[in-house]
Motif scaffolding. Structure first.
Motif, PDB file in Angstrom:
ATOM      1  N   ALA A 153       0.733  -1.103   0.145  1.00 28.13           N
ATOM      2  CA  ALA A 153       0.126  -0.273   0.062  1.00 28.13           C
ATOM      3  C   ALA A 153       0.883   1.343   0.110  1.00 28.13           C
ATOM      4  O   ALA A 153       1.985   1.332   0.454  1.00 28.13           O
ATOM      5  CB  ALA A 153      -1.212   0.110   1.176  1.00 28.13           C
ATOM      6  N   ILE A 154       0.315   2.370  -0.558  1.00 27.22           N
ATOM      7  CA  ILE A 154       1.206   3.428  -0.343  1.00 27.22           C
ATOM      8  C   ILE A 154      -0.217   4.680  -0.543  1.00 27.22           C
ATOM      9  O   ILE A 154      -1.252   4.429  -0.872  1.00 27.22           O
ATOM     10  CB  ILE A 154       2.000   3.939  -1.769  1.00 27.22           C
ATOM     11  CG1 ILE A 154       2.743   5.175  -1.464  1.00 27.22           C
ATOM     12  CG2 ILE A 154       0.922   3.841  -3.160  1.00 27.22           C
ATOM     13  CD1 ILE A 154       3.982   5.020  -2.631  1.00 27.22           C
ATOM     14  N   GLY A 155       0.237   5.782   0.295  1.00 27.76           N
ATOM     15  CA  GLY A 155      -0.976   6.746   0.454  1.00 27.76           C
ATOM     16  C   GLY A 155      -0.433   8.005   0.306  1.00 27.76           C
ATOM     17  O   GLY A 155       0.560   8.332   0.646  1.00 27.76           O
ATOM     18  N   GLY A 182       3.235   7.621   2.853  1.00 29.28           N
ATOM     19  CA  GLY A 182       3.527   6.560   3.714  1.00 29.28           C
ATOM     20  C   GLY A 182       3.371   5.288   2.919  1.00 29.28           C
ATOM     21  O   GLY A 182       2.416   5.145   1.930  1.00 29.28           O
ATOM     22  N   TYR A 183       3.869   4.201   3.287  1.00 30.97           N
ATOM     23  CA  TYR A 183       4.072   3.024   2.352  1.00 30.97           C
ATOM     24  C   TYR A 183       4.322   1.769   3.240  1.00 30.97           C
ATOM     25  O   TYR A 183       5.119   1.991   4.283  1.00 30.97           O
ATOM     26  CB  TYR A 183       4.875   3.182   1.203  1.00 30.97           C
ATOM     27  CG  TYR A 183       6.265   3.573   1.513  1.00 30.97           C
ATOM     28  CD1 TYR A 183       7.125   2.912   1.987  1.00 30.97           C
ATOM     29  CD2 TYR A 183       6.466   5.000   1.387  1.00 30.97           C
ATOM     30  CE1 TYR A 183       8.526   3.366   2.386  1.00 30.97           C
ATOM     31  CE2 TYR A 183       7.636   5.559   1.446  1.00 30.97           C
ATOM     32  CZ  TYR A 183       8.776   4.896   1.886  1.00 30.97           C
ATOM     33  OH  TYR A 183       9.942   5.509   2.431  1.00 30.97           O
ATOM     34  N   TRP A 184       3.895   0.282   2.866  1.00 32.83           N
ATOM     35  CA  TRP A 184       4.347  -0.636   3.358  1.00 32.83           C
ATOM     36  C   TRP A 184       4.364  -1.490   2.074  1.00 32.83           C
ATOM     37  O   TRP A 184       3.425  -1.421   1.068  1.00 32.83           O
ATOM     38  CB  TRP A 184       3.576  -1.187   4.568  1.00 32.83           C
ATOM     39  CG  TRP A 184       2.315  -1.477   4.173  1.00 32.83           C
ATOM     40  CD1 TRP A 184       1.149  -0.495   4.475  1.00 32.83           C
ATOM     41  CD2 TRP A 184       1.417  -2.566   3.617  1.00 32.83           C
ATOM     42  NE1 TRP A 184      -0.105  -1.044   4.152  1.00 32.83           N
ATOM     43  CE2 TRP A 184       0.004  -2.373   3.663  1.00 32.83           C
ATOM     44  CE3 TRP A 184       1.983  -3.915   3.149  1.00 32.83           C
ATOM     45  CZ2 TRP A 184      -0.815  -3.452   3.359  1.00 32.83           C
ATOM     46  CZ3 TRP A 184       0.930  -4.569   2.890  1.00 32.83           C
ATOM     47  CH2 TRP A 184      -0.194  -4.485   2.757  1.00 32.83           C
ATOM     48  N   LEU A 185       5.300  -2.857   2.106  1.00 33.99           N
ATOM     49  CA  LEU A 185       5.087  -3.893   1.215  1.00 33.99           C
ATOM     50  C   LEU A 185       5.092  -5.280   1.833  1.00 33.99           C
ATOM     51  O   LEU A 185       5.795  -5.256   2.957  1.00 33.99           O
ATOM     52  CB  LEU A 185       6.241  -3.731   0.554  1.00 33.99           C
ATOM     53  CG  LEU A 185       6.337  -2.834  -0.887  1.00 33.99           C
ATOM     54  CD1 LEU A 185       7.805  -3.168  -1.647  1.00 33.99           C
ATOM     55  CD2 LEU A 185       5.203  -3.087  -1.891  1.00 33.99           C
ATOM     56  N   ALA A 186       4.466  -6.115   1.223  1.00 34.06           N
ATOM     57  CA  ALA A 186       4.398  -7.434   1.475  1.00 34.06           C
ATOM     58  C   ALA A 186       5.798  -7.916   1.542  1.00 34.06           C
ATOM     59  O   ALA A 186       6.546  -7.650   0.622  1.00 34.06           O
ATOM     60  CB  ALA A 186       3.367  -8.297   0.942  1.00 34.06           C
ATOM     61  N   ARG A 210      12.463  -4.888  -5.040  1.00 29.09           N
ATOM     62  CA  ARG A 210      12.387  -4.735  -6.324  1.00 29.09           C
ATOM     63  C   ARG A 210      12.008  -3.401  -6.801  1.00 29.09           C
ATOM     64  O   ARG A 210      11.865  -3.065  -8.099  1.00 29.09           O
ATOM     65  CB  ARG A 210      11.086  -5.652  -6.842  1.00 29.09           C
ATOM     66  CG  ARG A 210      11.005  -7.051  -6.388  1.00 29.09           C
ATOM     67  CD  ARG A 210       9.490  -7.588  -7.037  1.00 29.09           C
ATOM     68  NE  ARG A 210       9.206  -8.841  -6.586  1.00 29.09           N
ATOM     69  CZ  ARG A 210       8.166  -9.514  -7.218  1.00 29.09           C
ATOM     70  NH1 ARG A 210       7.356  -8.979  -7.791  1.00 29.09           N
ATOM     71  NH2 ARG A 210       7.982 -10.675  -6.871  1.00 29.09           N
ATOM     72  N   GLY A 211      12.312  -2.434  -5.927  1.00 31.89           N
ATOM     73  CA  GLY A 211      12.050  -1.107  -6.149  1.00 31.89           C
ATOM     74  C   GLY A 211      10.540  -0.725  -6.403  1.00 31.89           C
ATOM     75  O   GLY A 211      10.526   0.321  -6.814  1.00 31.89           O
ATOM     76  N   LEU A 212       9.817  -1.612  -5.884  1.00 31.37           N
ATOM     77  CA  LEU A 212       8.203  -1.045  -6.180  1.00 31.37           C
ATOM     78  C   LEU A 212       7.858   0.142  -5.611  1.00 31.37           C
ATOM     79  O   LEU A 212       7.347   1.322  -6.187  1.00 31.37           O
ATOM     80  CB  LEU A 212       7.283  -2.182  -5.892  1.00 31.37           C
ATOM     81  CG  LEU A 212       7.428  -3.471  -6.912  1.00 31.37           C
ATOM     82  CD1 LEU A 212       6.555  -4.683  -6.033  1.00 31.37           C
ATOM     83  CD2 LEU A 212       6.723  -3.231  -8.007  1.00 31.37           C
ATOM     84  N   ILE A 213       8.263   0.300  -4.195  1.00 26.38           N
ATOM     85  CA  ILE A 213       7.831   1.209  -3.346  1.00 26.38           C
ATOM     86  C   ILE A 213       8.736   2.522  -3.998  1.00 26.38           C
ATOM     87  O   ILE A 213       8.281   3.767  -4.049  1.00 26.38           O
ATOM     88  CB  ILE A 213       8.122   1.247  -1.949  1.00 26.38           C
ATOM     89  CG1 ILE A 213       6.873   0.301  -1.588  1.00 26.38           C
ATOM     90  CG2 ILE A 213       8.273   2.401  -1.132  1.00 26.38           C
ATOM     91  CD1 ILE A 213       5.491   1.015  -1.752  1.00 26.38           C
TER      92      ILE A 213
END
Length: 176
Positions: A83-85, A96-100, A106-109
């Motif tokens: 998620a990112i907001g 703000g953000y988090w990844l599973a 992978r550079g997604l965020i």
């Protein structure tokens, strides 16, 4: 700041406004990465239930309508990755953000935050800030990679997630 679009396609991932139907997948995704997410996010440090998802989805819908926050599911090949907001602040926004766990590294965020930073500026934000606990080095690498400047440190209100020291580093990028 103007309201962002509800969906964006960026590289191989999608940012999509949260929907109530996302609840089961949100619960499963957070639950499957509790050790990783709960270490840094107090809301996941004691577990994450379907009721938690329902409350989040209700709150994010209300906050979207009020303009307080604009939260997105990060999806890769249709699967929830994190998620990112964008949170409204006086004159600007905070991201703000988090990844599973399976999607880290992978550079997604970094790419999602770069996109939302540019989009926030396009929509009228005067600055973008990103905050992270001083011990969360991986999270802090995101604003550093994106050319943000560390502008201050600030204490975090308790309770803290288990891996947090209680001091946030605050990074800022001004509208070009």
């Amino acid at each position: 700041m103007e309201t962002p679009a509800e969906t964006y396609r960026v590289d191989e991932f999608t940012l999509a406004r949260w929907q109530f139907a996302d609840g089961p997948e949100l619960t499963a995704t957070v639950d499957g990465s509790l050790g990783h997410i709960g270490a840094w996010m107090i809301w996941a440090s004691g577990g994450y239930s379907a009721d938690d998802s329902a409350e989040f989805l209700k709150r994010t819908r209300e906050n979207w309508e009020s303009g307080e926050t604009h939260d997105f599911a990060v999806r890769v090949d249709g699967s929830l990755a994190g998620a990112i907001g964008i949170m409204a602040r006086e004159g600007g926004v905070e991201i703000g953000y988090w990844l599973a766990q399976p999607y880290t590294g992978r550079g997604l965020i970094t790419r999602a935050a770069a996109f939302l930073t540019a989009e926030a500026f396009r929509l009228g934000a005067g600055y973008v800030e990103i905050k992270h606990d001083e011990l969360n080095v991986r999270s802090g690498a995101v604003p550093a990679r994106l050319g943000f400047t560390k502008v201050r440190e600030e204490p975090v209100e308790k309770p803290l997630a288990p891996s947090c020291a209680g001091t946030n580093h605050v990074w800022r990028k001004e509208k070009p």
